[in-house]
Design a protein around this motif. Structure first.
Motif, PDB file in Angstrom:
ATOM      1  N   VAL A 170     -26.333  24.525 -27.405  1.00  0.00           N
ATOM      2  CA  VAL A 170     -25.797  23.165 -27.470  1.00  0.00           C
ATOM      3  C   VAL A 170     -24.953  22.983 -28.729  1.00  0.00           C
ATOM      4  O   VAL A 170     -23.817  22.490 -28.675  1.00  0.00           O
ATOM      5  CB  VAL A 170     -26.937  22.125 -27.441  1.00  0.00           C
ATOM      6  N   TRP A 185     -30.980  24.884 -27.565  1.00  0.00           N
ATOM      7  CA  TRP A 185     -30.371  24.102 -28.638  1.00  0.00           C
ATOM      8  C   TRP A 185     -29.398  24.924 -29.468  1.00  0.00           C
ATOM      9  O   TRP A 185     -28.412  24.390 -29.971  1.00  0.00           O
ATOM     10  CB  TRP A 185     -31.451  23.442 -29.490  1.00  0.00           C
ATOM     11  N   VAL A 216     -20.476  17.593 -32.905  1.00  0.00           N
ATOM     12  CA  VAL A 216     -21.663  17.623 -33.760  1.00  0.00           C
ATOM     13  C   VAL A 216     -21.263  17.611 -35.234  1.00  0.00           C
ATOM     14  O   VAL A 216     -21.838  16.870 -36.044  1.00  0.00           O
ATOM     15  CB  VAL A 216     -22.534  18.860 -33.441  1.00  0.00           C
ATOM     16  N   HIS A 220     -27.925  15.342 -30.023  1.00  0.00           N
ATOM     17  CA  HIS A 220     -27.729  16.596 -30.740  1.00  0.00           C
ATOM     18  C   HIS A 220     -28.001  16.456 -32.236  1.00  0.00           C
ATOM     19  O   HIS A 220     -28.706  17.282 -32.826  1.00  0.00           O
ATOM     20  CB  HIS A 220     -26.313  17.124 -30.488  1.00  0.00           C
TER      21      HIS A 220
END
Length: 302
Positions: free
Chosen positions: A237, A234, A245, A188
């Motif tokens: 995500v 994404w 993240v 990520h």
């Protein structure tokens, strides 16, 4: 004995179509059904013969399935699971291929109470998308991380593991939250950095229109390859795995500040030590068969 006789794939993009192709190749007697929310993708899937039956609704696709794999963006997992709830066979195993797992477990459990849920994440892909992009060998010698929720049926977990083994994948079992921390740094964060660097180059329009694109060296070229990945996937995500993240992004920012200071104050030894350590990590990745040592990493699409 095959782990499943009737497999349903919901979402027929790169990963879903690769699963279908892999099943055709390694488990040809398995009955395949599929669905995609996009009518054009459904038509392409029919033309390619990806599955035996392309259903017009997700519910119709899962009837009689003993394995259902959701190959949709992680932000859509709950909604798609709700679509199939009324038609899902009681003994079916529901899995997925998402890059975030804790949020997927939560969404699927809420939408499918009582269902057997065994999430998974095949760590494989390309920057291409769509049913035409898939290929049967995508999962060969790649990791598939299986993330059963607490209390999952061991037999169901083993059946799913065997399914992925037959597609050529190596199996690792992790807790969903641990998976999300690992993938935050290995997948990520690199994507976030790639999107940022390519975006910075785009902002420098007077340069990008000439030197940057014209003289793209291997480094920038590989960043653009990563940044070409599916934007919907994404976006979901980063929002689904935001805590991990953000934690990894903070750690990265601190490390970047250290390198910035080393460059500013001419600390060559510190730079050399850092680059030596990261070079060793690269060699370890190659030794474990996760990439190629040939020039340009063996890629021929430049």
């Amino acid at each position: 004995m095959l782990p499943f006789a009737r497999v349903c794939v919901i979402g027929l993009g790169l990963i879903g179509s690769s699963i279908a192709r892999g099943v055709r190749e390694s488990m040809p007697s398995v009955a395949l059904a599929g669905h995609d929310a996009d009518p054009e993708v459904r038509e392409t899937a029919r033309a390619l013969g990806l599955v035996d039956d392309v259903a017009d609704t997700a519910g119709a696709a899962v009837i009689d399935a003993d394995l259902v794999i959701l190959c949709v963006p992680v932000g859509a997992m709950g909604a798609v699971a709700a679509e199939i709830a009324a038609d899902l066979p009681a003994d079916a195993i529901v899995s997925d291929v998402g890059s975030c797992k804790a949020s997927v477990v939560e969404a699927l459990t809420a939408a499918l109470p009582g269902a057997t849920i065994v999430p998974a994440h095949p760590v494989a892909g390309t920057e291409r998308s769509g049913p035409d992009a898939g290929f049967a060998a995508l999962f060969q010698k790649r990791w598939c991380i299986v993330t059963p929720p607490e209390g999952a049926d061991p037999l169901a977990v083993e059946r799913l593991c065997e399914f992925w083994r037959r597609l050529g994948a190596d199996i690792e079992i992790m807790a969903p939250d641990h998976h999300d921390r690992v993938l935050a740094v290995t997948s990520h964060l690199p994507h976030l950095i790639a999107y940022t660097i390519v975006g910075t180059a785009s902002d420098l329009e007077e340069v990008t229109s000439s030197e940057v694109i014209k003289y793209s060296a291997g480094g920038f070229r590989d960043f653009t390859r990563i940044a070409a990945s599916d934007p919907t996937m994404w976006r979901d995500v980063f929002l689904s795995n935001r805590e991990a993240v953000l934690d990894m992004l903070q750690r990265f920012s601190e490390d970047l500040s250290e390198l910035q200071r080393a460059i500013r104050w001419g600390k060559g030894d510190a730079l050399f030590d850092s680059f030596t350590k990261t070079r060793a990590i690269r060699r370890s990745i190659i030794e474990q068969g996760q990439d190629d040592a040939r020039p340009d990493f063996g890629r021929s699409d430049h």
